[in-house]
Design a protein around this motif. Structure first.
Motif, PDB file in Angstrom:
ATOM      1  N   ASP A 269       0.812  -1.216   0.000  1.00  0.00           N
ATOM      2  CA  ASP A 269       0.000   0.000   0.000  1.00  0.00           C
ATOM      3  C   ASP A 269       0.850   1.272   0.000  1.00  0.00           C
ATOM      4  N   ILE A 270       1.895   1.271   0.770  1.00  0.00           N
ATOM      5  CA  ILE A 270       2.793   2.433   0.856  1.00  0.00           C
ATOM      6  C   ILE A 270       4.236   1.932   0.917  1.00  0.00           C
ATOM      7  N   SER A 271       5.079   2.464   0.053  1.00  0.00           N
ATOM      8  CA  SER A 271       6.510   2.132   0.083  1.00  0.00           C
ATOM      9  C   SER A 271       7.230   3.058   1.059  1.00  0.00           C
ATOM     10  N   ILE A 272       8.246   2.515   1.715  1.00  0.00           N
ATOM     11  CA  ILE A 272       9.021   3.291   2.704  1.00  0.00           C
ATOM     12  C   ILE A 272      10.506   3.156   2.393  1.00  0.00           C
ATOM     13  N   ILE A 273      11.212   4.276   2.447  1.00  0.00           N
ATOM     14  CA  ILE A 273      12.667   4.253   2.307  1.00  0.00           C
ATOM     15  C   ILE A 273      13.280   5.086   3.439  1.00  0.00           C
ATOM     16  N   GLY A 274      14.355   4.576   4.034  1.00  0.00           N
ATOM     17  CA  GLY A 274      14.980   5.242   5.171  1.00  0.00           C
ATOM     18  C   GLY A 274      16.287   5.917   4.823  1.00  0.00           C
ATOM     19  N   TYR A 275      17.052   6.247   5.874  1.00  0.00           N
ATOM     20  CA  TYR A 275      18.350   6.903   5.687  1.00  0.00           C
ATOM     21  C   TYR A 275      19.250   6.528   6.859  1.00  0.00           C
ATOM     22  N   ASP A 276      20.371   5.924   6.589  1.00  0.00           N
ATOM     23  CA  ASP A 276      21.425   5.554   7.567  1.00  0.00           C
ATOM     24  C   ASP A 276      22.005   4.186   7.261  1.00  0.00           C
ATOM     25  N   ASP A 277      21.116   3.195   7.072  1.00  0.00           N
ATOM     26  CA  ASP A 277      21.474   1.776   6.961  1.00  0.00           C
ATOM     27  C   ASP A 277      21.988   1.234   8.289  1.00  0.00           C
ATOM     28  N   LEU A 278      21.183   1.419   9.331  1.00  0.00           N
ATOM     29  CA  LEU A 278      21.467   0.807  10.624  1.00  0.00           C
ATOM     30  C   LEU A 278      21.224  -0.699  10.542  1.00  0.00           C
ATOM     31  N   ASP A 279      21.781  -1.443  11.477  1.00  0.00           N
ATOM     32  CA  ASP A 279      21.606  -2.895  11.468  1.00  0.00           C
ATOM     33  C   ASP A 279      20.132  -3.293  11.534  1.00  0.00           C
ATOM     34  N   ILE A 280      19.324  -2.459  12.170  1.00  0.00           N
ATOM     35  CA  ILE A 280      17.900  -2.778  12.325  1.00  0.00           C
ATOM     36  C   ILE A 280      17.203  -2.943  10.974  1.00  0.00           C
ATOM     37  N   CYS A 281      17.753  -2.311   9.934  1.00  0.00           N
ATOM     38  CA  CYS A 281      17.135  -2.383   8.600  1.00  0.00           C
ATOM     39  C   CYS A 281      17.008  -3.815   8.098  1.00  0.00           C
ATOM     40  N   LYS A 282      17.937  -4.664   8.520  1.00  0.00           N
ATOM     41  CA  LYS A 282      17.967  -6.044   8.032  1.00  0.00           C
ATOM     42  C   LYS A 282      16.972  -6.940   8.771  1.00  0.00           C
ATOM     43  N   TYR A 283      16.481  -6.452   9.916  1.00  0.00           N
ATOM     44  CA  TYR A 283      15.697  -7.341  10.777  1.00  0.00           C
ATOM     45  C   TYR A 283      14.229  -6.950  10.916  1.00  0.00           C
ATOM     46  N   VAL A 284      13.862  -5.736  10.484  1.00  0.00           N
ATOM     47  CA  VAL A 284      12.446  -5.367  10.517  1.00  0.00           C
ATOM     48  C   VAL A 284      11.728  -6.053   9.354  1.00  0.00           C
ATOM     49  N   THR A 285      10.406  -6.098   9.463  1.00  0.00           N
ATOM     50  CA  THR A 285       9.594  -6.679   8.381  1.00  0.00           C
ATOM     51  C   THR A 285       8.664  -5.600   7.836  1.00  0.00           C
ATOM     52  N   PRO A 286       8.781  -5.291   6.531  1.00  0.00           N
ATOM     53  CA  PRO A 286       9.773  -5.815   5.581  1.00  0.00           C
ATOM     54  C   PRO A 286      11.160  -5.212   5.821  1.00  0.00           C
ATOM     55  N   ARG A 287      12.163  -5.900   5.315  1.00  0.00           N
ATOM     56  CA  ARG A 287      13.521  -5.359   5.432  1.00  0.00           C
ATOM     57  C   ARG A 287      13.582  -4.006   4.729  1.00  0.00           C
ATOM     58  N   LEU A 288      14.250  -3.057   5.368  1.00  0.00           N
ATOM     59  CA  LEU A 288      14.136  -1.654   4.953  1.00  0.00           C
ATOM     60  C   LEU A 288      15.122  -1.270   3.856  1.00  0.00           C
ATOM     61  N   THR A 289      14.581  -0.733   2.764  1.00  0.00           N
ATOM     62  CA  THR A 289      15.392  -0.064   1.750  1.00  0.00           C
ATOM     63  C   THR A 289      15.834   1.282   2.319  1.00  0.00           C
ATOM     64  N   THR A 290      17.078   1.663   2.105  1.00  0.00           N
ATOM     65  CA  THR A 290      17.589   2.859   2.777  1.00  0.00           C
ATOM     66  C   THR A 290      18.781   3.456   2.031  1.00  0.00           C
ATOM     67  N   ILE A 291      19.193   4.632   2.473  1.00  0.00           N
ATOM     68  CA  ILE A 291      20.415   5.268   1.982  1.00  0.00           C
ATOM     69  C   ILE A 291      21.515   5.006   3.008  1.00  0.00           C
ATOM     70  N   LYS A 292      22.571   4.355   2.577  1.00  0.00           N
ATOM     71  CA  LYS A 292      23.642   3.962   3.491  1.00  0.00           C
ATOM     72  C   LYS A 292      24.645   5.087   3.714  1.00  0.00           C
ATOM     73  N   GLN A 293      24.872   5.433   4.981  1.00  0.00           N
ATOM     74  CA  GLN A 293      25.966   6.326   5.349  1.00  0.00           C
ATOM     75  C   GLN A 293      27.156   5.463   5.770  1.00  0.00           C
ATOM     76  N   ASN A 294      28.343   5.817   5.277  1.00  0.00           N
ATOM     77  CA  ASN A 294      29.532   5.012   5.550  1.00  0.00           C
ATOM     78  C   ASN A 294      30.184   5.475   6.850  1.00  0.00           C
ATOM     79  N   THR A 295      29.752   4.885   7.958  1.00  0.00           N
ATOM     80  CA  THR A 295      30.253   5.306   9.269  1.00  0.00           C
ATOM     81  C   THR A 295      31.741   5.001   9.448  1.00  0.00           C
TER      82      THR A 295
END
Length: 335
Positions: A269-295
């Motif tokens: 119904d709604i697409s979501i995109i984040g910003y950071d690429d924290l580890d949590i992105c891999k474990y939420v449902t659905p897995r989060l598409t995001t912009i990765k910051q190179n820490t």
């Protein structure tokens, strides 16, 4: 063992003035220095110095000033990852780290006072409000400083390429057919929140998409609750966005929670995109598409910039670190 606080009480001078006198700072009068040095000698004050410090004229200590409004502090995985990378790089070159606070030995001090008393060689500053008077005082001082996730025309700084990051997010959603794209932005009094909001709007223009004011919602200081509450406001609109770009991953997870609570689905119904690429992105449902910051790169380069300023007296440096789009499962094409 005699401390500078003992000398301060005995002479009536502040701990900062005592420290400056003992370290031969030029902004302390010769008369004051002599009074303090005489009293220090009488009280048997012995500086905690090693031969290396005496030879190099450096304390081999770098300060970390962490001052943010979310009150998560070191628990925040983004800043924790940067500091870990920074720590690894400066420690490999023989430096110790010291966290700078306003409370030193039970005495209230300014950040600058703390730096002077501890005799640090330089400091990295991570702050969500760089206009704070104490932050400005330190920035205007002679201490080598590097601001992380900020910009400054007086001191060195390093941050991610938010211009590119926002463009990548909008470009990806546009490529999936989305034309009604909302943005949950970080507080405008933060560097990242303000820049990402402006660049999101600029990216809309590049794809000839309209800026819809109702689609721009303040998510506060990049928290789960901020994203959750902002998404609830978007869900009250008659014309819902088909995609939402959030300025931080915690906000994205909060937004997903609000969408599910409403009985809708991500990304159907709604697409979501984040910003950071924290580890949590891999474990939420659905897995989060995001912009990765190179820490790792931010921490490493912050260390390089600061140590170059300390050792080579290199002037202000500004560095922008590349970002990248990480595609997972939280975005879907529009049919």
């Amino acid at each position: 063992m005699t401390t500078i606080y003992d000398i301060s009480k005995a002479t009536g001078f502040s701990p900062t003035t005592v420290s400056k006198a003992l370290n031969d700072y030029s902004d302390v009068s010769e008369k004051t220095k002599q009074i303090i040095l005489k009293k220090a000698s009488e009280m048997g004050y012995i500086p905690n110095s090693h031969a290396r410090i005496l030879i190099t004229k450096k304390s081999w200590t770098i300060g970390i000033l962490f001052d943010e409004k979310l009150n998560i502090g070191m628990k925040h995985p983004y800043f924790n990852a940067i500091i870990e990378s920074f720590k690894e790089n400066v420690e490999s070159r023989g430096y110790d780290l010291l966290f700078i606070s306003k409370d030193l030995g039970g005495n209230r001090t300014t950040y600058l006072d703390h730096c002077i008393i501890r005799g640090i060689d330089g400091v990295i500053i991570i702050t969500s409000h760089p206009n704070n008077e104490q932050i400005i005082e330190l920035i205007n001082s002679d201490f080598p400083c590097v601001l992380i996730d900020n910009e400054c025309n007086r001191k060195s700084s390093i941050h991610s390429d938010d211009v590119r990051g926002c463009y990548l997010a909008v470009e990806y959603l546009y490529s999936l057919g989305h034309r009604k794209i909302a943005h949950i932005y970080g507080s405008k009094d933060t560097f990242a929140g303000n820049v990402r909001l402006n660049e999101f709007i600029n990216s809309l223009k590049k794809f000839n998409l309209p800026k819809i004011d109702e689609y721009l919602v303040d998510g506060g200081y990049f928290s789960f609750d901020g994203g959750y509450n902002a998404m609830k406001k978007l869900l009250e609109l008659e014309d819902l966005p088909t995609a939402v770009f959030t300025a931080g991953d915690f906000m994205a997870v909060g937004a997903i929670s609000a969408i599910k609570e409403k009985g809708l689905r991500v990304p159907e119904d709604i697409s979501i995109i984040g910003y950071d690429d924290l580890d949590i992105c891999k474990y939420v449902t659905p897995r989060l598409t995001t912009i990765k910051q190179n820490t790792d790169l931010i921490g490493k380069n912050a260390a390089d910039i600061l140590i170059n300023e300390i050792d080579k007296k290199i002037c202000r440096t500004s560095m922008i670190i590349p970002v990248e789009l990480v595609v997972r499962d939280s975005c879907k094409p529009i049919k």
